[in-house]
Design an enzyme around this catalytic site. Structure first.
Site, short mmCIF file in Angstrom:
data_model
loop_
_atom_site.label_atom_id
_atom_site.label_comp_id
_atom_site.label_asym_id
_atom_site.label_seq_id
_atom_site.Cartn_x
_atom_site.Cartn_y
_atom_site.Cartn_z
N CYS A 71 1.12 -1.00 -0.45
CA CYS A 71 -0.09 -0.20 -0.53
C CYS A 71 0.64 1.23 -0.19
O CYS A 71 1.79 1.74 1.49
CB CYS A 71 -0.92 0.30 1.35
SG CYS A 71 -1.30 1.29 1.85
N CYS A 74 0.58 3.88 2.08
CA CYS A 74 0.21 3.46 3.82
C CYS A 74 1.78 3.99 4.50
O CYS A 74 2.56 4.47 5.43
CB CYS A 74 0.36 1.96 3.78
SG CYS A 74 -1.78 1.24 4.43
#
Length: 311
Positions: A71, A74
């Site tokens: 991600c 993230c």
């Protein structure tokens, strides 16, 4: 959000019941997987260890960062979360949850998109935000979280582990004066003053996205402050075309994590109102879209329905 328990306004949004009784493999309060030289403040949490995380949240607020290695957002958000948590010096802690390695936690938090950040106060979940957000917004949300925790008697601190040797870093730029004023007002619970400060910041620079995001969040907090959830739902049920009554429940739903419910309520109201009475509902929908995030799947679906009602 200021009424009974932090989770009372978001029933159904998160289900941690299957994880409450799990025995932990290691105590997070003593912190394996040290990060930033403060092992007691930032730690990895797993499906097996989450029972102790819930217990820890009865003493100190726990921020849960649901992330994954693949991600991209993230990787942008996690260092910001860790930095702000460490700077708060033990007033809250950060539990890192790899959703790929911990499917039960991902399911329990209903993590439809990541990064997803949730807090735990006295074992009850409180949704914070989804997606990567600026550092200033993280600071403001955490200030609000500490306030909410204090309202529910969760005011403990965690001893900070011995820090790693200091590394010289450039001094962090000072917060713009109006942003600082808004931040201080939020910490003091003076939402009206925070709204005024953000409005002044936007008047000076209409492109100030941090001020715009902060203004939306504070306005929501201001609207839901002191509102009784059951009374609001009863009023809305008895007057389905009362715009203010429907707004009140939609705000509480957004604050509690029931995003789809809030959007559906306002879109249904929009569809039923005469064309010349729809503008306030459209404006509130657009404001809430901005709070949740334009890239969120729920916002995309709601925008599509709104467009179909307009044309």
């Amino acid at each position: 959000m200021s009424n009974p328990t932090p989770g009372a306004v978001m029933r159904g949004a998160v289900d941690l019941s299957s994880l409450r009784s799990r025995a932990a493999a290691s105590a997070p309060a003593t912190g394996a997987e040290a990060r930033n030289g403060a092992p007691s403040l930032v730690f990895d949490a797993t499906d097996e260890s989450f029972g102790q995380v819930l217990e820890l949240s009865r003493t100190v607020p726990v921020v849960v960062d649901l992330w994954a290695e693949w991600c991209g957002p993230c990787t942008q958000l996690s260092p910001i979360l860790e930095k702000v948590v460490v700077e708060l010096g033990g007033r809250l802690v950060l539990a890192k949850v790899d959703v790929d390695a911990n499917p039960q936690l991902a399911q329990g938090f209903r993590a439809q998109s990541i990064p997803m950040v949730v807090a735990l106060i006295a074992g009850q979940p409180v949704p914070l935000f989804t997606g990567a957000v600026p550092e200033q917004q993280v600071r403001e949300v955490f200030a609000q979280l500490l306030q909410l925790a204090a309202q529910h008697g969760v005011t403990g601190t965690v001893p900070v582990g011995e820090a790693a040797p200091d590394v010289a870093e450039p001094a962090e730029p000072a917060m713009p004066p109006l942003h600082q004023e808004a931040f201080d007002a939020i910490e003091a619970g003076d939402y009206a003053r925070a709204v005024t400060a953000y409005e002044q910041a936007l008047a000076q620079d209409p492109r100030d996205e941090q001020a715009r995001a902060g203004l939306g969040q504070v306005r929501l907090l201001q609207r839901v402050q002191g509102v009784d959830l059951q009374q609001a739902r009863d009023a809305a049920a008895s007057a389905p075309l009362d715009v203010d009554a429907q707004f009140a429940v939609a705000d509480l739903d957004i604050a509690g994590g029931h995003v789809d419910d809030a959007f559906a309520r306002l879109l249904d109201l929009f569809a039923q109102l005469p064309a010349d009475e729809r503008a306030p509902v459209r404006e509130r929908l657009l404001e809430l879209f901005g709070l949740v995030g334009d890239g969120d799947a729920r916002v995309i679906r709601a925008r599509g329905r709104l467009a179909s009602l307009l044309f």
